[in-house]
Design a protein around this motif. Structure first.
Motif, PDB file in Angstrom:
ATOM      1  N   TYR A   1       0.851  -1.176   0.000  1.00 40.65           N
ATOM      2  CA  TYR A   1       0.000   0.000   0.000  1.00 40.65           C
ATOM      3  C   TYR A   1       0.888   1.228   0.000  1.00 40.65           C
ATOM      4  O   TYR A   1       1.997   1.236   0.549  1.00 40.65           O
ATOM      5  CB  TYR A   1      -0.894   0.035   1.240  1.00 40.65           C
ATOM      6  CG  TYR A   1      -2.092  -0.870   1.175  1.00 40.65           C
ATOM      7  CD1 TYR A   1      -1.983  -2.235   1.441  1.00 40.65           C
ATOM      8  CD2 TYR A   1      -3.344  -0.374   0.826  1.00 40.65           C
ATOM      9  CE1 TYR A   1      -3.080  -3.065   1.370  1.00 40.65           C
ATOM     10  CE2 TYR A   1      -4.456  -1.196   0.763  1.00 40.65           C
ATOM     11  CZ  TYR A   1      -4.309  -2.535   1.031  1.00 40.65           C
ATOM     12  OH  TYR A   1      -5.403  -3.358   0.965  1.00 40.65           O
TER      13      TYR A   1
ATOM     14  N   LYS B   1       0.856   5.467   0.870  1.00 41.03           N
ATOM     15  CA  LYS B   1       0.084   6.449   1.623  1.00 41.03           C
ATOM     16  C   LYS B   1       0.717   7.824   1.514  1.00 41.03           C
ATOM     17  O   LYS B   1       1.886   8.018   1.893  1.00 41.03           O
ATOM     18  CB  LYS B   1      -0.018   6.043   3.098  1.00 41.03           C
ATOM     19  CG  LYS B   1      -0.943   6.978   3.879  1.00 41.03           C
ATOM     20  CD  LYS B   1      -0.982   6.638   5.326  1.00 41.03           C
ATOM     21  CE  LYS B   1      -1.902   7.612   6.056  1.00 41.03           C
ATOM     22  NZ  LYS B   1      -1.548   9.036   5.826  1.00 41.03           N
TER      23      LYS B   1
ATOM     24  N   ALA C   1      -2.219  12.912   4.949  1.00 42.86           N
ATOM     25  CA  ALA C   1      -3.620  13.338   5.053  1.00 42.86           C
ATOM     26  C   ALA C   1      -4.560  12.560   4.128  1.00 42.86           C
ATOM     27  O   ALA C   1      -5.673  13.024   3.830  1.00 42.86           O
ATOM     28  CB  ALA C   1      -3.763  14.834   4.798  1.00 42.86           C
ATOM     29  N   GLU C   2      -4.121  11.398   3.659  1.00 47.00           N
ATOM     30  CA  GLU C   2      -4.986  10.546   2.849  1.00 47.00           C
ATOM     31  C   GLU C   2      -4.961   9.127   3.405  1.00 47.00           C
ATOM     32  O   GLU C   2      -4.050   8.750   4.152  1.00 47.00           O
ATOM     33  CB  GLU C   2      -4.533  10.507   1.395  1.00 47.00           C
ATOM     34  CG  GLU C   2      -4.639  11.828   0.670  1.00 47.00           C
ATOM     35  CD  GLU C   2      -4.248  11.704  -0.790  1.00 47.00           C
ATOM     36  OE1 GLU C   2      -4.109  12.747  -1.440  1.00 47.00           O
ATOM     37  OE2 GLU C   2      -4.073  10.565  -1.271  1.00 47.00           O
ATOM     38  N   GLY C   3      -5.967   8.326   3.028  1.00 48.00           N
ATOM     39  CA  GLY C   3      -5.935   6.921   3.408  1.00 48.00           C
ATOM     40  C   GLY C   3      -4.972   6.138   2.542  1.00 48.00           C
ATOM     41  O   GLY C   3      -4.634   6.559   1.437  1.00 48.00           O
ATOM     42  N   PRO C   4      -4.484   5.002   3.030  1.00 46.91           N
ATOM     43  CA  PRO C   4      -3.617   4.139   2.209  1.00 46.91           C
ATOM     44  C   PRO C   4      -4.351   3.679   0.960  1.00 46.91           C
ATOM     45  O   PRO C   4      -5.559   3.427   0.998  1.00 46.91           O
ATOM     46  CB  PRO C   4      -3.323   2.948   3.137  1.00 46.91           C
ATOM     47  CG  PRO C   4      -3.591   3.450   4.516  1.00 46.91           C
ATOM     48  CD  PRO C   4      -4.705   4.437   4.374  1.00 46.91           C
TER      49      PRO C   4
ATOM     50  N   PHE D   1      -4.236   0.826  -2.252  1.00 46.16           N
ATOM     51  CA  PHE D   1      -3.671  -0.445  -2.691  1.00 46.16           C
ATOM     52  C   PHE D   1      -2.809  -0.236  -3.928  1.00 46.16           C
ATOM     53  O   PHE D   1      -3.201   0.462  -4.869  1.00 46.16           O
ATOM     54  CB  PHE D   1      -4.802  -1.425  -2.984  1.00 46.16           C
ATOM     55  CG  PHE D   1      -4.360  -2.678  -3.668  1.00 46.16           C
ATOM     56  CD1 PHE D   1      -4.687  -2.899  -4.992  1.00 46.16           C
ATOM     57  CD2 PHE D   1      -3.600  -3.613  -2.995  1.00 46.16           C
ATOM     58  CE1 PHE D   1      -4.284  -4.048  -5.633  1.00 46.16           C
ATOM     59  CE2 PHE D   1      -3.175  -4.756  -3.630  1.00 46.16           C
ATOM     60  CZ  PHE D   1      -3.514  -4.980  -4.948  1.00 46.16           C
TER      61      PHE D   1
ATOM     62  N   PHE E   1       3.491   0.689   2.847  1.00 42.35           N
ATOM     63  CA  PHE E   1       3.230  -0.350   3.838  1.00 42.35           C
ATOM     64  C   PHE E   1       3.175  -1.705   3.149  1.00 42.35           C
ATOM     65  O   PHE E   1       2.510  -1.869   2.126  1.00 42.35           O
ATOM     66  CB  PHE E   1       1.893  -0.105   4.539  1.00 42.35           C
ATOM     67  CG  PHE E   1       1.877   1.084   5.447  1.00 42.35           C
ATOM     68  CD1 PHE E   1       1.320   2.275   5.035  1.00 42.35           C
ATOM     69  CD2 PHE E   1       2.413   0.999   6.722  1.00 42.35           C
ATOM     70  CE1 PHE E   1       1.290   3.378   5.875  1.00 42.35           C
ATOM     71  CE2 PHE E   1       2.390   2.095   7.576  1.00 42.35           C
ATOM     72  CZ  PHE E   1       1.828   3.287   7.151  1.00 42.35           C
TER      73      PHE E   1
END
Lengths: 112, 115
Positions: free
Chosen positions: A36, A38, A41-44, A46, A89
């Protein structure tokens, strides 16, 4: 006890060169692995995945390699671009209904 | 993009107050997850749900509870917030594993500060 380890907290690479991010795991039941990306200030989001029946999966500039005997996987980014600067990640799961287990992340900085 | 939203996006609260974070999805997926992200710790699973009223604990569930009364909503509650719960909270959804999907898709996150 960390089941998924990303031992490099940060990595700096020049634009156009290859970025290699590494991940080790300890649970031999893991059979599906994911990366992932990232941004702050954002979500991870895919990026790419690989099943344990394969040793390589490629998607454009991104390639994931899996070495099951060493319990090691790596993400290669070629060529690296400034927009690739983010935290990456690694995650793993035994598949089925079990949740993903994440590593602590590696911050990649691509320098122009 | 997966249809997943979180509310509020930012919240500041005081120690000892209850706090509820909401995750809403439009994908009708059974599986939903709550994570927290902290420096040096990566993403840690708090609770997850595999259907309406079906939930289970994750790695860091102490001090948190969850509820899922509808497929589309998964609520995370801090009954009495503590400063150690200051974090960024992410919700995630997952397509059915039986279709061969293992990816999770994340919401934009909620930044919670407990003073």
């Amino acid at each position: 006890d960390q089941q998924v380890k990303q031992n490099s907290p940060s990595l700096s690479v020049q634009e156009g060169r290859i970025s290699i991010l590494n991940c080790d795991y300890t649970n031999s039941m893991f059979d599906y692995f994911l990366w992932y990306k990232k941004y702050p200030a954002e979500g991870p989001t895919f990026l790419i995945s690989i099943s344990s029946i394969k040793d390589k999966n490629e998607d454009g500039r991104f390639t994931v390699f899996l070495n099951k005997s060493a319990k090691h996987l790596s993400l290669h980014i070629v060529p690296s671009q400034p927009g690739d600067s983010a935290v990456y990640f690694c995650a793993a799961t035994p598949s089925g209904n079990t949740p993903l287990v994440f590593g602590k992340g590696t911050r990649l900085s691509v320098i122009a | 993009d997966a249809g997943i939203t979180q509310s509020p996006r930012h919240k500041v609260t005081e120690t000892g107050t209850p706090v509820t974070l909401r995750c809403h999805q439009t994908e009708n997926h059974r599986y939903m997850y709550w994570y927290r992200q902290d420096p040096g710790h990566g993403l840690r699973l708090i609770h997850y749900s595999y259907g309406v009223k079906d939930t289970d604990k994750g790695e860091v569930s102490d001090g948190y509870s969850v509820s899922r009364s509808k497929t589309e909503d998964f609520l995370l509650t801090l009954e009495s917030a503590t400063s150690s719960q200051t974090s960024v909270y992410f919700c995630a959804i997952r397509p059915p594993p039986e279709r061969g999907h293992n990816e999770q898709f994340f919401g934009p996150g909620t930044r919670l500060t407990v003073l």
